[in-house]
Design a protein around this motif. Sequence first.
Motif, PDB file in Angstrom:
ATOM      1  N   PRO A 163      50.753 -59.558  16.054  1.00 26.18           N
ATOM      2  CA  PRO A 163      50.808 -58.108  16.250  1.00 26.18           C
ATOM      3  C   PRO A 163      52.020 -57.632  17.047  1.00 26.18           C
ATOM      4  O   PRO A 163      52.514 -56.520  16.816  1.00 26.18           O
ATOM      5  CB  PRO A 163      49.500 -57.815  17.002  1.00 26.18           C
ATOM      6  N   TYR A 164      52.514 -58.459  17.972  1.00 22.32           N
ATOM      7  CA  TYR A 164      53.698 -58.077  18.737  1.00 22.32           C
ATOM      8  C   TYR A 164      54.924 -58.018  17.829  1.00 22.32           C
ATOM      9  O   TYR A 164      55.775 -57.143  17.963  1.00 22.32           O
ATOM     10  CB  TYR A 164      53.912 -59.068  19.886  1.00 22.32           C
ATOM     11  N   ALA A 165      55.009 -58.971  16.913  1.00 19.54           N
ATOM     12  CA  ALA A 165      56.114 -58.959  15.955  1.00 19.54           C
ATOM     13  C   ALA A 165      56.006 -57.745  15.035  1.00 19.54           C
ATOM     14  O   ALA A 165      57.007 -57.095  14.723  1.00 19.54           O
ATOM     15  CB  ALA A 165      56.102 -60.255  15.130  1.00 19.54           C
ATOM     16  N   HIS A 166      54.786 -57.412  14.615  1.00 19.98           N
ATOM     17  CA  HIS A 166      54.584 -56.252  13.740  1.00 19.98           C
ATOM     18  C   HIS A 166      54.900 -54.949  14.469  1.00 19.98           C
ATOM     19  O   HIS A 166      55.564 -54.058  13.931  1.00 19.98           O
ATOM     20  CB  HIS A 166      53.134 -56.227  13.240  1.00 19.98           C
ATOM     21  N   ASN A 173      56.206 -55.678   5.755  1.00 20.79           N
ATOM     22  CA  ASN A 173      55.413 -55.555   4.527  1.00 20.79           C
ATOM     23  C   ASN A 173      54.051 -54.928   4.825  1.00 20.79           C
ATOM     24  O   ASN A 173      53.453 -55.168   5.866  1.00 20.79           O
ATOM     25  CB  ASN A 173      55.219 -56.940   3.902  1.00 20.79           C
ATOM     26  N   LYS A 174      53.550 -54.125   3.882  1.00 21.76           N
ATOM     27  CA  LYS A 174      52.280 -53.425   4.092  1.00 21.76           C
ATOM     28  C   LYS A 174      51.111 -54.377   4.322  1.00 21.76           C
ATOM     29  O   LYS A 174      50.114 -54.013   4.955  1.00 21.76           O
ATOM     30  CB  LYS A 174      51.978 -52.531   2.888  1.00 21.76           C
ATOM     31  N   ILE A 175      51.240 -55.593   3.799  1.00 24.87           N
ATOM     32  CA  ILE A 175      50.144 -56.555   3.946  1.00 24.87           C
ATOM     33  C   ILE A 175      49.879 -56.879   5.415  1.00 24.87           C
ATOM     34  O   ILE A 175      48.751 -57.238   5.799  1.00 24.87           O
ATOM     35  CB  ILE A 175      50.457 -57.850   3.155  1.00 24.87           C
ATOM     36  N   TYR A 180      46.108 -55.175  12.422  1.00 23.64           N
ATOM     37  CA  TYR A 180      45.443 -54.195  13.295  1.00 23.64           C
ATOM     38  C   TYR A 180      44.048 -54.676  13.690  1.00 23.64           C
ATOM     39  O   TYR A 180      43.481 -54.225  14.684  1.00 23.64           O
ATOM     40  CB  TYR A 180      45.333 -52.839  12.596  1.00 23.64           C
ATOM     41  N   ALA A 181      43.495 -55.598  12.890  1.00 24.85           N
ATOM     42  CA  ALA A 181      42.146 -56.105  13.172  1.00 24.85           C
ATOM     43  C   ALA A 181      42.149 -57.204  14.229  1.00 24.85           C
ATOM     44  O   ALA A 181      41.095 -57.567  14.750  1.00 24.85           O
ATOM     45  CB  ALA A 181      41.506 -56.640  11.891  1.00 24.85           C
ATOM     46  N   VAL A 182      43.323 -57.730  14.561  1.00 29.27           N
ATOM     47  CA  VAL A 182      43.425 -58.788  15.583  1.00 29.27           C
ATOM     48  C   VAL A 182      43.280 -58.138  16.956  1.00 29.27           C
ATOM     49  O   VAL A 182      43.926 -57.126  17.238  1.00 29.27           O
ATOM     50  CB  VAL A 182      44.779 -59.510  15.470  1.00 29.27           C
TER      51      VAL A 182
END
Length: 234
Positions: A163-166, A173-175, A180-182
């Motif tokens: 999540p930090y990378a996202h 990528n949308k995948i 967000y669930a983590v």
Amino acid sequence: MSVGRLVMLDLKVGVRGYVYPIYLLVALAYGLMVKAFPESYHSVVIPLFIFFEPGLVGFMFVGTSIFAEKKDGTIGALSVTPIEWRSYIFAKTLLMLVVSLIAATLIMLIGTGSLEGLSYVLIGTFLVSIVYTLLGIAISSKYYDLDDYFVAILGVMVLSLLPYAHYHGYLTNKIWKVLYAVPSYPGLYFFKAAFEEISTDILMRSGIGLIIWSVVAYYFARIRFYKYAVEGLR
């Protein structure tokens, strides 16, 4: 035995075995490491270090604590003593929560020289610590060897850091929205709120998400701890 007495007993054992002093020394080290970064990087490194402390380090420490208590027969005694094994779970979680809040405060105070925004950090630490401590109890309960648990630690660590990378735009990528669930993702919003504007709506949803995770993690911990640690099934 009450939860309070179990907490005090666990604290004495942990201090005698240097578990909790080492935990706080890690927080001190993180705070000093933050000082090596320019202030403009604080909003990036501090949320990461704070998550490491109540989240991943707490996850590892509670697991090693359970291993030690399996070997000395403390957990096995729960099945033949009047001690309520659920109280054991609550005591572990409560103690790790208190230590995590102290650690997060140390990182903020030493790293920034200020406690501005600490309320957001403490709320996030409170919720994240509960989730990851319970997950640590649940996952470590099945293992009898630290080498086997190390694989689980790596898996949780990698998944929790994605999540930090996202958030910082490395996974576009949308995948990757599945991240967000983590549970580390909603925790990140609280840690970031100390340094940048995060809407109340996002913080509310993040808090609800972590509360749901806490309930799920407790259910998971309760079942696996009784099955594998108390009853001793493999």
